[in-house]
Design a protein around this motif. Structure first.
Motif, mmCIF file in Angstrom:
data_model
loop_
_atom_site.group_PDB
_atom_site.id
_atom_site.type_symbol
_atom_site.label_atom_id
_atom_site.label_comp_id
_atom_site.label_asym_id
_atom_site.label_seq_id
_atom_site.Cartn_x
_atom_site.Cartn_y
_atom_site.Cartn_z
ATOM 1 N N ILE A 155 57.740 39.318 -92.022
ATOM 2 C CA ILE A 155 56.930 38.461 -92.884
ATOM 3 C C ILE A 155 55.662 39.225 -93.287
ATOM 4 N N PRO A 156 55.374 39.261 -94.590
ATOM 5 C CA PRO A 156 54.154 39.954 -95.032
ATOM 6 C C PRO A 156 52.939 39.426 -94.265
ATOM 7 N N SER A 157 52.087 40.324 -93.832
ATOM 8 C CA SER A 157 51.093 39.931 -92.836
ATOM 9 C C SER A 157 49.848 39.262 -93.402
ATOM 10 N N ASN A 158 49.560 39.477 -94.698
ATOM 11 C CA ASN A 158 48.282 39.019 -95.234
ATOM 12 C C ASN A 158 47.932 37.557 -94.979
ATOM 13 N N ASP A 159 48.817 36.632 -95.362
ATOM 14 C CA ASP A 159 48.377 35.242 -95.299
ATOM 15 C C ASP A 159 48.759 34.509 -94.027
ATOM 16 N N SER A 160 49.692 34.996 -93.225
ATOM 17 C CA SER A 160 50.370 33.957 -92.488
ATOM 18 C C SER A 160 50.139 33.904 -90.990
ATOM 19 N N GLU A 161 49.644 32.770 -90.614
ATOM 20 C CA GLU A 161 49.724 32.328 -89.243
ATOM 21 C C GLU A 161 51.054 31.597 -89.114
ATOM 22 N N TRP A 162 51.637 31.286 -90.278
ATOM 23 C CA TRP A 162 52.907 30.552 -90.327
ATOM 24 C C TRP A 162 54.024 31.255 -89.550
ATOM 25 N N LYS A 163 54.026 32.599 -89.636
ATOM 26 C CA LYS A 163 55.134 33.340 -89.017
ATOM 27 C C LYS A 163 55.195 33.166 -87.497
ATOM 28 N N GLU A 164 54.076 32.753 -86.897
ATOM 29 C CA GLU A 164 54.067 32.511 -85.448
ATOM 30 C C GLU A 164 55.039 31.396 -85.054
ATOM 31 N N TYR A 165 55.461 30.628 -86.040
ATOM 32 C CA TYR A 165 56.391 29.541 -85.754
ATOM 33 C C TYR A 165 57.848 29.996 -85.749
ATOM 34 N N LEU A 166 58.118 31.188 -86.249
ATOM 35 C CA LEU A 166 59.483 31.720 -86.149
ATOM 36 C C LEU A 166 59.807 31.950 -84.673
ATOM 37 N N PRO A 167 61.065 31.752 -84.265
ATOM 38 C CA PRO A 167 61.404 31.951 -82.853
ATOM 39 C C PRO A 167 61.093 33.375 -82.406
ATOM 40 N N TYR A 211 57.969 20.737 -88.258
ATOM 41 C CA TYR A 211 59.131 20.495 -87.405
ATOM 42 C C TYR A 211 59.028 21.301 -86.109
ATOM 43 N N ARG A 212 58.601 22.556 -86.220
ATOM 44 C CA ARG A 212 58.466 23.420 -85.049
ATOM 45 C C ARG A 212 57.391 22.917 -84.086
ATOM 46 N N GLN A 213 56.345 22.336 -84.645
ATOM 47 C CA GLN A 213 55.300 21.769 -83.777
ATOM 48 C C GLN A 213 55.823 20.538 -83.054
ATOM 49 N N LYS A 214 56.643 19.768 -83.752
ATOM 50 C CA LYS A 214 57.176 18.525 -83.200
ATOM 51 C C LYS A 214 58.272 18.804 -82.159
ATOM 52 N N TYR A 215 59.107 19.818 -82.406
ATOM 53 C CA TYR A 215 60.237 20.129 -81.516
ATOM 54 C C TYR A 215 60.224 21.609 -81.148
ATOM 55 N N PRO A 216 59.209 22.046 -80.399
ATOM 56 C CA PRO A 216 59.056 23.486 -80.130
ATOM 57 C C PRO A 216 60.197 24.084 -79.304
#
Ligand code: NCC
Length: 276
Positions: A27-39, A154-159
């Protein structure tokens, strides 16, 4: 176009299709804290090698099939999108090991992805249509559906439920082989969830039984076994090159034609079992 025999076609699929999941590092690194949700774990680490697997298409023709116990006898069962088991055990079984879902379903409110309990069992794998052979970065900037927020929620709800994203390259690796083996130009759109799921299970399992992807004698215009809605495009395809997908799967079937007719069942070898 070149026409390959079953054995050659299986080797093309095994050698050219890489059914991997998207990794955090891609995942491109610039914007994302989002990628931390990938397994964290890869799918390979999450699942042991599987023996006999079943893929259950959502087609209306599986209704009244009585295939439920046969389907449940497999080591792993893959289902699609919102296909339910509750109330349909007799025909589709009750076991769900994997659920392959499209990004439209994850994104659009009407599908109630965050609240419908049908999604809460098994390992989830989502895919999103990507531009033809695009780099991950290009796709990520402009996905077909903006699934990021709902994925995160969804990942926060069902980690604890594994939830992967299929690498966007896989759809076009498969599409190229479909096109090369079709007598005419096919739609420049990715394959259906159906074919993606079949190849995912061929990658994970020794043997794959696919139910009602090639319709049985129960063939019907009723789109899904769990709805009344009728549309011939469900069987033949409109956006997806579904007819060509079915011709390809029919070509590599190792089971008897009779089993297609009676059970809508084709039997495919796992990639591990193919000698190329
Ligand atoms: O209908 P869908 O597919 O969820 O079905 C899953 C897979 O089963 C096979 N199938 C289905 C019905 C049928 N009569 N014959 C079949 O062979 C197909 O291989 C299909 O892929 C998808 O592929 O993701 C699709 O998703 C739906 C829809 O988005 C989801 O069900 C969520 O609601 C699409 N329908 C629409 O967008 C209206 C469908 O085109 C493809």
């Amino acid at each position: 176009s070149s026409k390959l025999h079953a054995g050659e076609l299986l080797c093309e699929l095994k050698n050219r299709v890489n059914m991997t999941m998207l990794k955090r590092a891609e995942i491109p690194s610039n914007d994302s804290e989002w990628k931390e949700y990938l397994p964290m774990k890869s799918l390979g680490e999450e699942v042991r090698q599987l023996g006999r697997c079943a893929v259950v298409s959502s087609a209306g023709s599986i209704k009244s099939s009585g295939l439920g116990s046969e389907i449940d006898s497999h080591d792993a069962v893959l289902r699609f999108n919102g296909a339910p088991t509750i109330g349909y055990h007799h025909d589709v079984g009750g076991k769900t090991t994997y659920r392959l879902i499209n990004s439209q379903l994850v994104t659009l409110e009407e599908h109630q992805f965050l609240t419908n309990s049908v999604y809460n069992s098994g390992i989830l794998v989502m895919w999103d249509p990507a531009p033809y052979h695009a780099e991950v970065s290009e796709w990520y900037r402009r996905p077909d559906y903006n699934f990021f927020d709902n994925y995160k929620t969804y990942r926060q709800k069902y980690p604890d439920q594994p939830f992967y994203i299929l690498h966007p390259q896989t759809q076009w690796q498969i599409w190229d082989i479909l096109q090369e083996n079709s007598p005419e130009d096919i739609q420049p759109n990715p394959p259906s969830s159906g074919l993606l799921g079949i190849l995912l299970m061929m990658d994970l399992c020794d043997e794959v039984n696919v139910y009602e992807f090639i319709p049985s004698k129960r063939k019907t215009d009723i789109c899904h076994y769990y709805q009344r809605f009728q549309d011939r495009a469900c069987v033949m395809g409109a956006y997806h090159p579904l007819l060509f997908e079915k011709n390809l799967v029919k070509k590599i079937n190792q089971g008897k034609d009779e089993h297609i007719y009676v059970k809508g069942r084709v039997t495919l070898p796992g990639f591990r079992k193919i000698q190329c």
